[in-house]
Design an enzyme around this catalytic site. Structure first.
Site, PDB file in Angstrom:
ATOM      1  N   GLN A 109     103.669 -94.708  10.363  1.00  0.00           N
ATOM      2  CA  GLN A 109     104.955 -95.926  10.593  1.00  0.00           C
ATOM      3  C   GLN A 109     105.048 -95.854   8.337  1.00  0.00           C
ATOM      4  OE1 GLN A 109     105.652 -99.628  10.297  1.00  0.00           O
ATOM      5  NE2 GLN A 109     106.814-100.042  11.171  1.00  0.00           N
ATOM      6  N   SER A 144     108.181 -98.505   4.441  1.00  0.00           N
ATOM      7  CA  SER A 144     107.999 -99.369   3.146  1.00  0.00           C
ATOM      8  C   SER A 144     107.861 -98.340   2.076  1.00  0.00           C
ATOM      9  CB  SER A 144     106.784-100.052   3.401  1.00  0.00           C
ATOM     10  OG  SER A 144     107.253-101.252   4.638  1.00  0.00           O
ATOM     11  N   SER A 188      99.811 -98.907   7.353  1.00  0.00           N
ATOM     12  CA  SER A 188      99.017 -98.819   8.081  1.00  0.00           C
ATOM     13  C   SER A 188      98.065 -97.845   8.800  1.00  0.00           C
ATOM     14  CB  SER A 188      99.139 -99.955   9.045  1.00  0.00           C
ATOM     15  OG  SER A 188      99.387-101.400   8.733  1.00  0.00           O
ATOM     16  N   GLU A 224     108.734-102.622  17.196  1.00  0.00           N
ATOM     17  CA  GLU A 224     107.546-103.412  16.300  1.00  0.00           C
ATOM     18  C   GLU A 224     107.387-105.141  16.932  1.00  0.00           C
ATOM     19  OE1 GLU A 224     108.043-102.399  12.215  1.00  0.00           O
ATOM     20  OE2 GLU A 224     105.535-103.119  12.129  1.00  0.00           O
ATOM     21  N   GLU A 265     110.804-114.395   7.045  1.00  0.00           N
ATOM     22  CA  GLU A 265     112.238-115.242   6.406  1.00  0.00           C
ATOM     23  C   GLU A 265     113.127-114.342   6.790  1.00  0.00           C
ATOM     24  OE1 GLU A 265     109.520-114.546   4.429  1.00  0.00           O
ATOM     25  OE2 GLU A 265     109.008-116.944   3.758  1.00  0.00           O
TER      26      GLU A 265
HETATM   27  C1  LIG Z   1      99.421-106.000   6.776  1.00  0.00           C
HETATM   28  C2  LIG Z   1     100.188-105.177   7.007  1.00  0.00           C
HETATM   29  C3  LIG Z   1     100.422-103.809   7.140  1.00  0.00           C
HETATM   30  C4  LIG Z   1     101.855-103.065   6.983  1.00  0.00           C
HETATM   31  N1  LIG Z   1     102.342-101.794   7.056  1.00  0.00           N
HETATM   32  C5  LIG Z   1     103.570-101.355   7.524  1.00  0.00           C
HETATM   33  C6  LIG Z   1     102.997 -99.977   7.708  1.00  0.00           C
HETATM   34  O1  LIG Z   1     103.117 -99.439   8.919  1.00  0.00           O
HETATM   35  N2  LIG Z   1     103.814 -99.198   7.653  1.00  0.00           N
HETATM   36  C7  LIG Z   1     105.656 -99.605   6.974  1.00  0.00           C
HETATM   37  O2  LIG Z   1     106.456 -98.875   6.258  1.00  0.00           O
HETATM   38  N3  LIG Z   1     105.467-101.381   5.968  1.00  0.00           N
HETATM   39  C8  LIG Z   1     103.910-101.649   6.303  1.00  0.00           C
HETATM   40  N4  LIG Z   1     103.581-102.528   6.212  1.00  0.00           N
HETATM   41  C9  LIG Z   1     104.885-103.083   5.680  1.00  0.00           C
HETATM   42  C10 LIG Z   1     105.867-104.148   5.350  1.00  0.00           C
HETATM   43  O3  LIG Z   1     107.108-103.792   6.274  1.00  0.00           O
HETATM   44  C11 LIG Z   1     107.303-104.947   4.386  1.00  0.00           C
HETATM   45  O4  LIG Z   1     105.461-106.057   3.796  1.00  0.00           O
HETATM   46  C12 LIG Z   1     107.590-105.524   4.552  1.00  0.00           C
HETATM   47  O5  LIG Z   1     108.677-105.964   5.319  1.00  0.00           O
HETATM   48  C13 LIG Z   1     108.074-106.827   3.390  1.00  0.00           C
HETATM   49  O6  LIG Z   1     109.016-105.713   2.635  1.00  0.00           O
HETATM   50  P1  LIG Z   1     108.499-106.125   0.867  1.00  0.00           P
HETATM   51  O7  LIG Z   1     106.794-106.041   1.092  1.00  0.00           O
HETATM   52  O8  LIG Z   1     108.137-105.241   0.063  1.00  0.00           O
HETATM   53  O9  LIG Z   1     108.780-107.552   0.319  1.00  0.00           O
HETATM   54  P2  LIG Z   1     110.194-107.729   0.012  1.00  0.00           P
HETATM   55  O10 LIG Z   1     111.097-107.493   0.582  1.00  0.00           O
HETATM   56  O11 LIG Z   1     110.298-107.466  -1.407  1.00  0.00           O
HETATM   57  O12 LIG Z   1     110.478-109.405  -0.279  1.00  0.00           O
HETATM   58  C14 LIG Z   1     109.823-110.451  -1.425  1.00  0.00           C
HETATM   59  C15 LIG Z   1     109.840-111.552  -0.294  1.00  0.00           C
HETATM   60  O13 LIG Z   1     111.651-112.103  -0.246  1.00  0.00           O
HETATM   61  C16 LIG Z   1     111.967-112.410   0.702  1.00  0.00           C
HETATM   62  N5  LIG Z   1     113.140-112.428   0.977  1.00  0.00           N
HETATM   63  C17 LIG Z   1     113.181-110.653   0.844  1.00  0.00           C
HETATM   64  N6  LIG Z   1     115.282-110.473   1.530  1.00  0.00           N
HETATM   65  C18 LIG Z   1     114.977-111.591   1.968  1.00  0.00           C
HETATM   66  C19 LIG Z   1     115.995-112.410   2.989  1.00  0.00           C
HETATM   67  N7  LIG Z   1     116.837-111.636   2.622  1.00  0.00           N
HETATM   68  N8  LIG Z   1     116.995-113.510   2.745  1.00  0.00           N
HETATM   69  C20 LIG Z   1     115.232-114.574   2.515  1.00  0.00           C
HETATM   70  N9  LIG Z   1     114.049-114.279   1.955  1.00  0.00           N
HETATM   71  C21 LIG Z   1     113.972-112.635   1.496  1.00  0.00           C
HETATM   72  C22 LIG Z   1     110.614-111.724   1.756  1.00  0.00           C
HETATM   73  O14 LIG Z   1     111.271-112.652   3.056  1.00  0.00           O
HETATM   74  C23 LIG Z   1     109.646-112.111   1.182  1.00  0.00           C
HETATM   75  O15 LIG Z   1     109.208-113.439   1.231  1.00  0.00           O
HETATM   76  C24 LIG Z   1     102.621-103.666   5.981  1.00  0.00           C
HETATM   77  C25 LIG Z   1     102.731-105.566   5.602  1.00  0.00           C
HETATM   78  C26 LIG Z   1     101.624-106.423   5.502  1.00  0.00           C
HETATM   79  C27 LIG Z   1     101.737-107.105   5.295  1.00  0.00           C
END
Ligand SMILES: Cc1cc2nc3c(=O)[nH]c(=O)nc-3n(C[C@H](O)[C@H](O)[C@H](O)COP(=O)(O)OP(=O)(O)OC[C@H]3O[C@@H](n4cnc5c(N)ncnc54)[C@H](O)[C@@H]3O)c2cc1C
Length: 391
Positions: free
Chosen positions: A110, A113, A145, A228, A361
């Site tokens: 996928q 991100s 992933s 998902e 969140e």
């Molecule tokens: C083990 C693992 C596997 C993954 N696999 C995939 C994959 O295969 N493909 C893929 O595309 N992605 C994947 N991801 C990514 C995952 O979808 C993102 O990490 C996730 O959506 C959060 O985005 P970010 O890391 O950019 O954090 P951010 O969006 O930058 O968030 C940072 C912090 O701010 C908080 N926050 C952000 N916006 C708000 C809001 N509006 N209100 C309150 N709090 C908020 C969040 O909760 C978090 O605590 C994976 C992540 C992990 C950990």
């Protein structure tokens, strides 16, 4: 006439009469797909029988001793790509992709991100520019992933920067073997690399790899994201099974742990796990009537919270021994291995549960707005062209 349990049992029996489960595994799985016994709720010709979804349980029960899929490595294909292709794909796309996806001949990942777009996925900046019958894709994805063993990916890219962020996106199937796709491992807290960063440089994708209309990528992505959450949090668990089962087993095996405090904490989590399990059963029943809705977000939220609390309690109960770690070597992991690995692994890996598939969140926001009907978060950028958003 609508199919019922008996009719499905008869179909399985007829299938088994013609196909030896002890023979070639792949041939058996291909034939099972062709017989409509892959996912019975899919249409005929696409691995299904157009039957109610809950009848899949009958198939699984009857075929329990036959060759099985590898659900870990196939999770994104089965749980996310397949329902999206079924809903938005053309007939050709459904025919081309679903069979090898189901049999596991082709693994999916996928590409959603990005370094600057996770929770607010609609801000993503990977560009797809039309060039005749092709699209040229440039950008960077992250946390992908399984990209290292994938043949295909579901990809969301920006095709129009002049309209607000949700409106300029288009959804594609990305050929992971195409020139310009570079996959680099990212080592995670458990020591291994389940996920990757993926660089896309001048990757050419035929327009026949577009899923849905140009500019409709956000709507298509919603189908993936809702599925998902169900795929991550909604797997069936038996009563007292899953993570709570492991912790209860540890508690039972150690008489020295039988303090009032630990007992109370374990019981409280046991009750929560049971409520979550029953809610999951209800969710799967609702699913037989259509696509998952925001309830899947609640399910995934409970799954993450419980896994973290239970793995933390388990670690605490094991004392010093719990601090040991089974294997810190750099490895390319195929999938999450909660039940094959030790306490330390479970504790560390569960941390990701509240991030992957939508952070807790964000899921709370969804439940608040779409289930409880609370006022929505202020969204000041939803009418601003993407190119004018601060970055
Ligand atoms: C083990 C693992 C596997 C993954 N696999 C995939 C994959 O295969 N493909 C893929 O595309 N992605 C994947 N991801 C990514 C995952 O979808 C993102 O990490 C996730 O959506 C959060 O985005 P970010 O890391 O950019 O954090 P951010 O969006 O930058 O968030 C940072 C912090 O701010 C908080 N926050 C952000 N916006 C708000 C809001 N509006 N209100 C309150 N709090 C908020 C969040 O909760 C978090 O605590 C994976 C992540 C992990 C950990």
């Amino acid at each position: 006439m609508a199919l019922d349990e008996k009719a499905i049992q008869e179909r399985v029996a007829a299938f088994l009469a013609g196909h030896d489960p002890a023979g070639d595994r792949l041939e058996f799985l291909r034939a099972r797909f062709d017989a409509g016994l892959a996912w019975v709720h899919f249409p005929e010709g696409l691995g299904g029988l157009g039957a109610p979804r809950e009848l899949q349980n009958v198939v699984e029960r009857e075929l329990v001793d036959t060759p099985q899929l590898t659900p870990g490595v196939q999770a994104i294909g089965l749980g996310m790509a397949a329902p999206t292709i079924l809903t938005f794909g053309t007939d050709e796309q459904r025919k081309r992709f679903l069979r090898p996806l189901w049999t596991g001949e082709e693994i999916w990942c996928q590409l959603f991100s990005e370094p600057g777009a996770g929770s607010d996925l609609a801000t993503l900046g990977t560009r797809a520019v039309r060039d005749g019958d092709e699209w040229v894709v440039d950008g960077q994805k992250v946390w992908t992933s399984g990209a290292h063993h994938s043949r295909w990916a579901i990809l969301v890219a920006r095709t129009d920067a002049d309209v607000p962020k949700h409106r300029g996106l288009t959804y594609f199937v990305c050929d992971m073997h195409a020139p310009g796709v570079e996959v680099r491992p990212l080592r995670q807290i458990t020591g291994e690399a389940e996920f990757n960063e993926v660089f896309l440089t001048g990757v050419r994708l035929g327009d026949d790899l577009r899923l849905g209309e140009i500019g409709d990528g956000w709507r298509v992505a919603q189908t993936t994201l809702m599925n998902e959450r169900v795929a991550i949090g909604g797997a069936p668990v038996r009563r007292g099974g899953g993570m709570v089962g492991l912790v209860a087993e540890n508690w039972r095996a150690r008489p020295e742990l039988r303090t009032h405090d630990l007992h109370q904490r374990l019981l409280r989590l046991w009750v929560e796990a049971e409520v979550t399990r029953l809610a999951g059963t209800r969710l799967r029943e609702q699913l037989s009537a259509g696509q998952p809705g925001p309830e899947g977000s609640g399910m995934k939220l409970s799954f993450a919270t419980l896994n973290q609390a239970l793995s933390g309690l388990d670690l605490e109960m094991r004392g010093e021994e719990g601090l040991g770690y089974d294997d810190w070597s750099f490895r390319r992991s195929d999938s999450v291995d909660f039940f094959g690995r030790g306490t330390g692994y479970r504790y560390l890996r569960a941390k990701g549960n509240s991030i992957e598939g939508g952070t807790s969140e964000i899921l709370r926001n969804i439940v608040a707005e779409r289930v409880l009907g609370l006022p929505s978060e202020p969204r000041v950028d939803k009418d601003v062209p993407w190119k004018d958003l601060p970055r």
